[in-house]
Motif scaffolding. Structure first.
Motif, PDB file in Angstrom:
ATOM      1  N   ALA A  87     -17.090 -74.789  -2.600  1.00  0.00           N
ATOM      2  CA  ALA A  87     -16.367 -74.638  -3.863  1.00  0.00           C
ATOM      3  C   ALA A  87     -14.958 -75.221  -3.768  1.00  0.00           C
ATOM      4  O   ALA A  87     -14.456 -75.824  -4.720  1.00  0.00           O
ATOM      5  CB  ALA A  87     -16.298 -73.153  -4.255  1.00  0.00           C
ATOM      6  N   ILE A  88     -14.322 -75.061  -2.617  1.00  0.00           N
ATOM      7  CA  ILE A  88     -12.959 -75.571  -2.462  1.00  0.00           C
ATOM      8  C   ILE A  88     -12.942 -77.096  -2.511  1.00  0.00           C
ATOM      9  O   ILE A  88     -12.076 -77.695  -3.135  1.00  0.00           O
ATOM     10  CB  ILE A  88     -12.329 -75.034  -1.161  1.00  0.00           C
ATOM     11  CG1 ILE A  88     -12.023 -73.549  -1.351  1.00  0.00           C
ATOM     12  CG2 ILE A  88     -11.039 -75.769  -0.830  1.00  0.00           C
ATOM     13  CD1 ILE A  88     -11.691 -72.833  -0.089  1.00  0.00           C
ATOM     14  N   VAL A  89     -13.931 -77.708  -1.874  1.00  0.00           N
ATOM     15  CA  VAL A  89     -14.001 -79.176  -1.936  1.00  0.00           C
ATOM     16  C   VAL A  89     -14.093 -79.636  -3.393  1.00  0.00           C
ATOM     17  O   VAL A  89     -13.461 -80.608  -3.788  1.00  0.00           O
ATOM     18  CB  VAL A  89     -15.203 -79.700  -1.109  1.00  0.00           C
ATOM     19  CG1 VAL A  89     -15.416 -81.192  -1.345  1.00  0.00           C
ATOM     20  CG2 VAL A  89     -14.990 -79.442   0.373  1.00  0.00           C
ATOM     21  N   SER A  90     -14.846 -78.892  -4.194  1.00  0.00           N
ATOM     22  CA  SER A  90     -15.035 -79.304  -5.591  1.00  0.00           C
ATOM     23  C   SER A  90     -13.732 -79.298  -6.385  1.00  0.00           C
ATOM     24  O   SER A  90     -13.610 -79.980  -7.402  1.00  0.00           O
ATOM     25  CB  SER A  90     -16.050 -78.397  -6.287  1.00  0.00           C
ATOM     26  OG  SER A  90     -15.434 -77.175  -6.642  1.00  0.00           O
ATOM     27  N   THR A  91     -12.730 -78.539  -5.912  1.00  0.00           N
ATOM     28  CA  THR A  91     -11.476 -78.504  -6.676  1.00  0.00           C
ATOM     29  C   THR A  91     -10.736 -79.835  -6.602  1.00  0.00           C
ATOM     30  O   THR A  91      -9.844 -80.095  -7.399  1.00  0.00           O
ATOM     31  CB  THR A  91     -10.519 -77.401  -6.164  1.00  0.00           C
ATOM     32  OG1 THR A  91     -10.203 -77.673  -4.792  1.00  0.00           O
ATOM     33  CG2 THR A  91     -11.130 -76.041  -6.284  1.00  0.00           C
ATOM     34  N   ALA A  92     -11.121 -80.676  -5.657  1.00  0.00           N
ATOM     35  CA  ALA A  92     -10.493 -82.004  -5.584  1.00  0.00           C
ATOM     36  C   ALA A  92     -10.965 -82.881  -6.723  1.00  0.00           C
ATOM     37  O   ALA A  92     -10.423 -83.959  -6.966  1.00  0.00           O
ATOM     38  CB  ALA A  92     -10.821 -82.666  -4.243  1.00  0.00           C
ATOM     39  N   PHE A  93     -11.974 -82.421  -7.452  1.00  0.00           N
ATOM     40  CA  PHE A  93     -12.569 -83.230  -8.513  1.00  0.00           C
ATOM     41  C   PHE A  93     -11.572 -83.547  -9.628  1.00  0.00           C
ATOM     42  O   PHE A  93     -11.586 -84.614 -10.207  1.00  0.00           O
ATOM     43  CB  PHE A  93     -13.788 -82.503  -9.081  1.00  0.00           C
ATOM     44  CG  PHE A  93     -14.527 -83.314 -10.093  1.00  0.00           C
ATOM     45  CD1 PHE A  93     -15.107 -84.521  -9.739  1.00  0.00           C
ATOM     46  CD2 PHE A  93     -14.646 -82.877 -11.403  1.00  0.00           C
ATOM     47  CE1 PHE A  93     -15.792 -85.282 -10.665  1.00  0.00           C
ATOM     48  CE2 PHE A  93     -15.331 -83.629 -12.344  1.00  0.00           C
ATOM     49  CZ  PHE A  93     -15.903 -84.828 -11.966  1.00  0.00           C
ATOM     50  N   GLY A  94     -10.694 -82.607  -9.920  1.00  0.00           N
ATOM     51  CA  GLY A  94      -9.699 -82.839 -10.972  1.00  0.00           C
ATOM     52  C   GLY A  94      -8.691 -83.916 -10.598  1.00  0.00           C
ATOM     53  O   GLY A  94      -8.072 -84.529 -11.454  1.00  0.00           O
ATOM     54  N   ALA A  95      -8.539 -84.127  -9.288  1.00  0.00           N
ATOM     55  CA  ALA A  95      -7.569 -85.111  -8.830  1.00  0.00           C
ATOM     56  C   ALA A  95      -8.213 -86.492  -8.776  1.00  0.00           C
ATOM     57  O   ALA A  95      -9.412 -86.612  -8.614  1.00  0.00           O
ATOM     58  CB  ALA A  95      -7.073 -84.715  -7.441  1.00  0.00           C
ATOM     59  N   GLY A 234      -5.449 -79.143  -0.889  1.00  0.00           N
ATOM     60  CA  GLY A 234      -6.227 -80.140  -0.159  1.00  0.00           C
ATOM     61  C   GLY A 234      -5.474 -80.648   1.056  1.00  0.00           C
ATOM     62  O   GLY A 234      -6.013 -80.721   2.166  1.00  0.00           O
TER      63      GLY A 234
END
Lengths: 252, 122
Positions: A87-95, A234
């Protein structure tokens, strides 16, 4: 009753979805109605989580918090390292690379200074308070970055659950202080324009705290703070369990 | 399709994590060195590239967005399964290690804002 308990146990992960959902709903109400959004919902929810873990520990005498209560064992699955890192990796998606360019040099520099200051000051506190092994020091220092960098780092380098809990709590304290103190200090630190907001986002980096703090200062500044803060967790997850850990390991 | 997004995320996660594992063993540390960070970097790069190609439809994106929205709930679940009972006695560490850096950081903001004023005209 026995049938019900067995049933809940068998469906652990789904039970955890429901329990966490309810927990966050209550946390959201508490944050908005009782605390007037002064402490952001995620911080309240994580405090609830920690309280639950404490209760679990007291009831069962175990080490896995509320997951030691059998019918809530699914919390361990949901909060396990695999789901968490995924889930944490997915937060890079906004960047995106475009956003990186937009935040520019000032973003990059404030991010690095923010992470270095948080990590090393947090670590020094832990040192003074009696933690002297590289793994615990690094984990608590990482927790001083954000409540996500802490546990990710702790899990990566093999910290104990107790120290990981401390690192989460450290991150929650940080988010809370940022959310509450920012509107009070905004004028004094010149936080009244987009440029300063970008510096602020990069320096503090704790997403929930930055957004709540800026929203209480001037809602127009939120996107600028978020722009740089997005990269903080990140970068922290990249630096703490690698470069920083290796540095601390050689020193200690 | 939603699964494309989830699969893409899985790809980045696995590549980043295995890289962290190998880096750790290569450096002789028993740790996953920066795996999550590498995975995030990879996702940013792949995402930007696919976007340029116009290959990221909204369903694919929602496969990643779902996990993006789930991360706070997962962190809450994680918090609830730590050994907090043992940690409570050292709670002062958390308060000080959380608050002190923040106060120091506030002090740096005016200087940084001033130092970089001319380089960006936002």
């Amino acid at each position: 009753m026995e049938l019900l308990l067995k049933f809940l146990e068998k469906n652990g992960l789904v039970v955890a979805f429901l329990v966490v959902g309810i927990l966050i709903m209550v946390a959201d109400r508490v944050s908005k109605r009782l605390l007037f959004s002064k402490i952001p919902t995620p911080a309240v929810a994580i405090i609830f989580g920690l309280v639950l873990a404490y209760v679990g520990g007291v009831i069962t005498g175990g080490e896995k918090g509320i997951a030691d209560v059998k019918f809530l064992a699914g919390m361990g699955q949901l909060g396990g390292s695999m789901f968490r890192d995924f889930a944490i990796v997915s937060t890079a998606f906004g960047a995106s690379i475009l956003l990186m360019r937009k935040s520019g040099l000032v973003g990059a520099i404030s991010l690095i200074i923010g992470i270095v200051v948080a990590f090393f000051v947090g670590l020094s506190v832990a040192w003074v308070m009696g933690y002297h092994d590289a793994v615990s020091l690094t984990t608590i220092g990482a927790g001083a970055c954000t409540y996500i960098v802490g546990p990710v780092t702790g899990a990566a380098i093999g910290a104990s659950s107790e120290v990981i809990a401390l690192s989460i709590a450290t991150g929650v304290v940080k988010a809370t202080v940022v959310a509450i103190a920012t509107p009070l200090l905004a004028k004094r630190i010149g936080l009244d324009n987009p440029h300063a907001a970008m510096v602020f986002g990069g320096i503090m980096g704790t997403n929930a705290g930055v957004m709540a703090g800026l929203a209480a200062t001037d809602p127009k500044l939120v996107p600028y703070g978020a722009l740089t803060a997005t990269f903080y967790t990140g970068l922290g997850c990249l630096l703490c369990p690698s470069v920083f850990y290796l540095i601390i390991r050689t020193i200690v | 399709m939603v699964i494309y997004g989830v699969a893409l995320l899985a790809f980045c996660y696995l590549v980043g994590q295995i890289f962290g594992e190998y880096l750790g063993s290569w450096l002789g540390v028993e740790a996953n060195v920066g795996g999550v960070g590498f995975a995030m970097l990879l996702l940013i790069v792949v995402n930007s590239w696919l976007e340029k190609q116009g290959k990221l439809d909204s369903l694919t994106q929602s496969g990643i967005q779902f996990w993006n929205q789930m991360y706070i709930p997962i962190i809450v679940a994680m918090a609830s399964t730590q050994n907090v009972k043992l940690a409570v006695s050292s709670g002062a560490v958390a308060v000080l290690a959380g608050a002190l850096p923040v106060l120091l950081c506030y002090l740096t903001i005016p200087y940084l804002t001033k130092a970089f004023k001319p380089s960006t005209n936002q």
